[in-house]
Scaffold this active site. Structure first.
Site, PDB file in Angstrom:
ATOM      1  N   GLU A  10       0.800  -1.239   0.000  1.00  0.00           N
ATOM      2  CA  GLU A  10       0.000   0.000   0.000  1.00  0.00           C
ATOM      3  C   GLU A  10       0.830   1.286   0.000  1.00  0.00           C
ATOM      4  OE1 GLU A  10      -2.924  -0.350   3.135  1.00  0.00           O
ATOM      5  OE2 GLU A  10      -3.370  -2.425   2.622  1.00  0.00           O
ATOM      6  N   GLU A  66      -5.624 -11.210  -0.815  1.00  0.00           N
ATOM      7  CA  GLU A  66      -6.431 -10.999   0.399  1.00  0.00           C
ATOM      8  C   GLU A  66      -7.925 -11.063   0.061  1.00  0.00           C
ATOM      9  OE1 GLU A  66      -5.261  -7.470   2.487  1.00  0.00           O
ATOM     10  OE2 GLU A  66      -3.146  -7.732   2.049  1.00  0.00           O
TER      11      GLU A  66
HETATM   12  O1  G3I Z   1      -3.908  -8.853  19.340  1.00  0.00           O
HETATM   13  C1  G3I Z   1      -4.322  -7.609  19.921  1.00  0.00           C
HETATM   14  C2  G3I Z   1      -5.152  -7.852  21.157  1.00  0.00           C
HETATM   15  O2  G3I Z   1      -4.339  -8.480  22.151  1.00  0.00           O
HETATM   16  C3  G3I Z   1      -5.694  -6.528  21.682  1.00  0.00           C
HETATM   17  O3  G3I Z   1      -6.558  -6.765  22.767  1.00  0.00           O
HETATM   18  C4  G3I Z   1      -6.457  -5.813  20.568  1.00  0.00           C
HETATM   19  C5  G3I Z   1      -6.917  -4.469  21.060  1.00  0.00           C
HETATM   20  O4  G3I Z   1      -7.156  -3.636  19.969  1.00  0.00           O
HETATM   21  O5  G3I Z   1      -5.614  -5.620  19.423  1.00  0.00           O
HETATM   22  C6  G3I Z   1      -5.166  -6.876  18.892  1.00  0.00           C
HETATM   23  O6  G3I Z   1      -4.335  -6.605  17.784  1.00  0.00           O
HETATM   24  C7  G3I Z   1      -5.071  -6.243  16.623  1.00  0.00           C
HETATM   25  C8  G3I Z   1      -4.709  -7.246  15.525  1.00  0.00           C
HETATM   26  O7  G3I Z   1      -5.303  -6.875  14.268  1.00  0.00           O
HETATM   27  C9  G3I Z   1      -5.208  -8.619  15.931  1.00  0.00           C
HETATM   28  O8  G3I Z   1      -5.412  -9.382  14.828  1.00  0.00           O
HETATM   29  C10 G3I Z   1      -4.637  -4.833  16.204  1.00  0.00           C
HETATM   30  O9  G3I Z   1      -5.111  -3.916  17.183  1.00  0.00           O
HETATM   31  C11 G3I Z   1      -5.265  -4.511  14.860  1.00  0.00           C
HETATM   32  O10 G3I Z   1      -4.765  -3.261  14.393  1.00  0.00           O
HETATM   33  C12 G3I Z   1      -4.870  -5.575  13.843  1.00  0.00           C
HETATM   34  O11 G3I Z   1      -5.547  -5.273  12.627  1.00  0.00           O
HETATM   35  C13 G3I Z   1      -5.014  -5.931  11.465  1.00  0.00           C
HETATM   36  C14 G3I Z   1      -4.781  -4.845  10.413  1.00  0.00           C
HETATM   37  O12 G3I Z   1      -4.386  -5.425   9.185  1.00  0.00           O
HETATM   38  C15 G3I Z   1      -3.684  -3.890  10.857  1.00  0.00           C
HETATM   39  O13 G3I Z   1      -2.477  -4.627  10.957  1.00  0.00           O
HETATM   40  C16 G3I Z   1      -6.045  -6.938  10.970  1.00  0.00           C
HETATM   41  O14 G3I Z   1      -6.117  -8.025  11.878  1.00  0.00           O
HETATM   42  C17 G3I Z   1      -5.666  -7.443   9.594  1.00  0.00           C
HETATM   43  O15 G3I Z   1      -6.711  -8.240   9.047  1.00  0.00           O
HETATM   44  C18 G3I Z   1      -5.428  -6.267   8.645  1.00  0.00           C
HETATM   45  O16 G3I Z   1      -5.005  -6.790   7.449  1.00  0.00           O
HETATM   46  C19 G3I Z   1      -4.737  -5.809   6.417  1.00  0.00           C
HETATM   47  C20 G3I Z   1      -3.531  -6.274   5.639  1.00  0.00           C
HETATM   48  O17 G3I Z   1      -2.435  -6.408   6.522  1.00  0.00           O
HETATM   49  C21 G3I Z   1      -3.227  -5.306   4.511  1.00  0.00           C
HETATM   50  N1  G3I Z   1      -4.393  -5.180   3.635  1.00  0.00           N
HETATM   51  C22 G3I Z   1      -5.610  -4.746   4.329  1.00  0.00           C
HETATM   52  C23 G3I Z   1      -5.935  -5.743   5.447  1.00  0.00           C
HETATM   53  C24 G3I Z   1      -7.213  -5.360   6.137  1.00  0.00           C
HETATM   54  O18 G3I Z   1      -7.042  -4.127   6.802  1.00  0.00           O
END
Ligand code: G3I
Length: 354
Positions: free
Chosen positions: A148, A255
């Site tokens: 991105e 994805e």
């Molecule tokens: O694991 C912690 C948890 O312990 C905590 O309680 C919670 C509180 O917010 O956060 C949890 O972590 C989260 C994590 O996902 C868990 O899976 C993060 O806050 C959250 O920001 C994170 O979001 C991920 C996001 O990317 C940002 O990295 C999503 O799972 C993931 O599906 C998403 O994937 C992205 C791809 O990398 C790039 N393309 C878009 C796609 C969707 O946004």
């Protein structure tokens, strides 16, 4: 509706009755993958059994990002990555690395240090990629080297990125060069969203790819995140796949999910036009998945088909609901981990005569 019934329902009945033992990875002409969040995933036996049965490629949904690996300078946290890599090895699955460099998952301490000492960032970029890619050399098959780097729409480079702010667009090619230096056999992707619908954004990506190819920057593939909506015309998707395939690079639908509602690409930006999933919607989604696979198979030359990866494979765990704060049903399996018509539509897409 009548057309949908015959196009999907009848074959679905056939698959359902006779295709009970459909294993996607066994009927697919290319790798079929899914993202997982390794810790909750490994605790859910039904989910693990489904993942092993249907998928031969695996991507980490979050655990392999910079903010999870190097929470402070010089201290790398590999445990979760080692866990998912071992799972992939044990289950003979291709391990795909997502991602090396992404503005969103760059830790605050990196952003702060880069602003204090701009020259440090390039050194950190090389050190981080060298440390990470060399640890998994020959184990991680391909990487989303940069994710991105362009704005959500329009085709400009993403300005709100510490990497662009400090290094300009050159950070992108440097990331590819550093990764290739460490693991020349790894397949190196540029990955982005909306390029299956926003031709201005796609054209900017393809201009970058063309420039990289001319100057020998080691890029191997283009990742279409393929977070699509039901209302995106197949013709537009087909056009973008053709233009990308014409580069000769590997094409990864990295994805994949297909939603009914809409959003503005921002967290909490969902607009819930559909409150529930009815039978007609299920059949329409099955047809859309079938069409997507048929387009991928017929437009992307076989030697460039890196595969199709889902971003989660069941509606219960989809990122869409959490991120956009809206209900939706984007996946092949439902909230109870049972196959939807979308699963059978996708299966038909994999096996139908072209
Ligand atoms: O694991 C912690 C948890 O312990 C905590 O309680 C919670 C509180 O917010 O956060 C949890 O972590 C989260 C994590 O996902 C868990 O899976 C993060 O806050 C959250 O920001 C994170 O979001 C991920 C996001 O990317 C940002 O990295 C999503 O799972 C993931 O599906 C998403 O994937 C992205 C791809 O990398 C790039 N393309 C878009 C796609 C969707 O946004």
């Amino acid at each position: 509706m009548i057309r949908l019934i015959f196009l999907i329902l009848v074959p679905t009945f056939f698959f359902h009755s006779f295709g009970q033992n459909i294993n996607l990875k066994d009927i697919s002409p290319f790798p079929i993958g899914t993202s997982v969040r390794i810790q909750p995933f490994l605790k859910d036996k039904k989910l693990v059994d489904l993942q092993k049965r249907h998928f031969n490629s695996i991507t980490s949904g979050n655990d392999m990002k910079m903010y999870e690996i190097i929470k402070k300078e010089g201290v790398y946290y590999w445990d979760r990555i080692d866990t998912i890599v071992n799972y992939a090895k044990t289950n003979n699955q291709r391990m795909f690395g997502h991602n090396l460099i992404w503005h969103f998952s760059t830790p605050r301490w990196v952003r702060n240090k880069a602003r204090e000492n701009p020259a440090w960032l390039d050194k950190f970029l090389k050190e981080y990629i060298t440390e990470y890619v060399s640890r998994y050399k020959g184990v991680i098959h391909g990487w989303d080297v940069v994710n991105e780097a362009f704005e959500a729409s329009g085709g400009e480079y993403r300005k709100e990125s510490i990497w662009y702010e400090i290094m300009g667009k050159e950070y992108i090619e440097k990331a590819f060069r550093y990764a290739h230096e460490v693991d020349p056999d790894a397949i190196l992707f540029y990955n982005d969203f909306n390029i299956e619908r926003d031709t201005s954004k796609l054209n900017s990506v393809l201009e970058m790819v063309s420039d990289f190819k001319k100057r020998g920057v080691p890029i191997s593939g283009i990742g279409f995140q393929m977070h699509i909506r039901m209302d995106i015309p197949n013709e537009v998707i087909a056009y973008t796949l053709k233009k990308a395939a014409d580069t000769g690079l590997q094409i990864h639908l990295s994805e994949t999910d297909i939603i009914f509602n809409i959003h503005d690409d921002n967290k909490g930006g969902g607009v819930e036009r559909y409150k529930e999933l009815n039978e007609e919607m299920k059949l329409a989604q099955a047809k859309k998945y079938k069409d997507l696979v048929l387009m991928y198979r017929s437009i992307v030359p076989k030697e460039q088909q890196y595969g199709i990866t889902f971003w989660g494979f069941n509606d219960r765990d989809t990122w869409i609901r959490r991120f956009f704060n809206m209900n939706d049903w984007p996946c092949l399996f439902d909230d109870n981990l049972n196959p939807k018509p979308a699963f059978y539509g996708f299966s038909q897409g994999l096996t139908s005569e072209l």
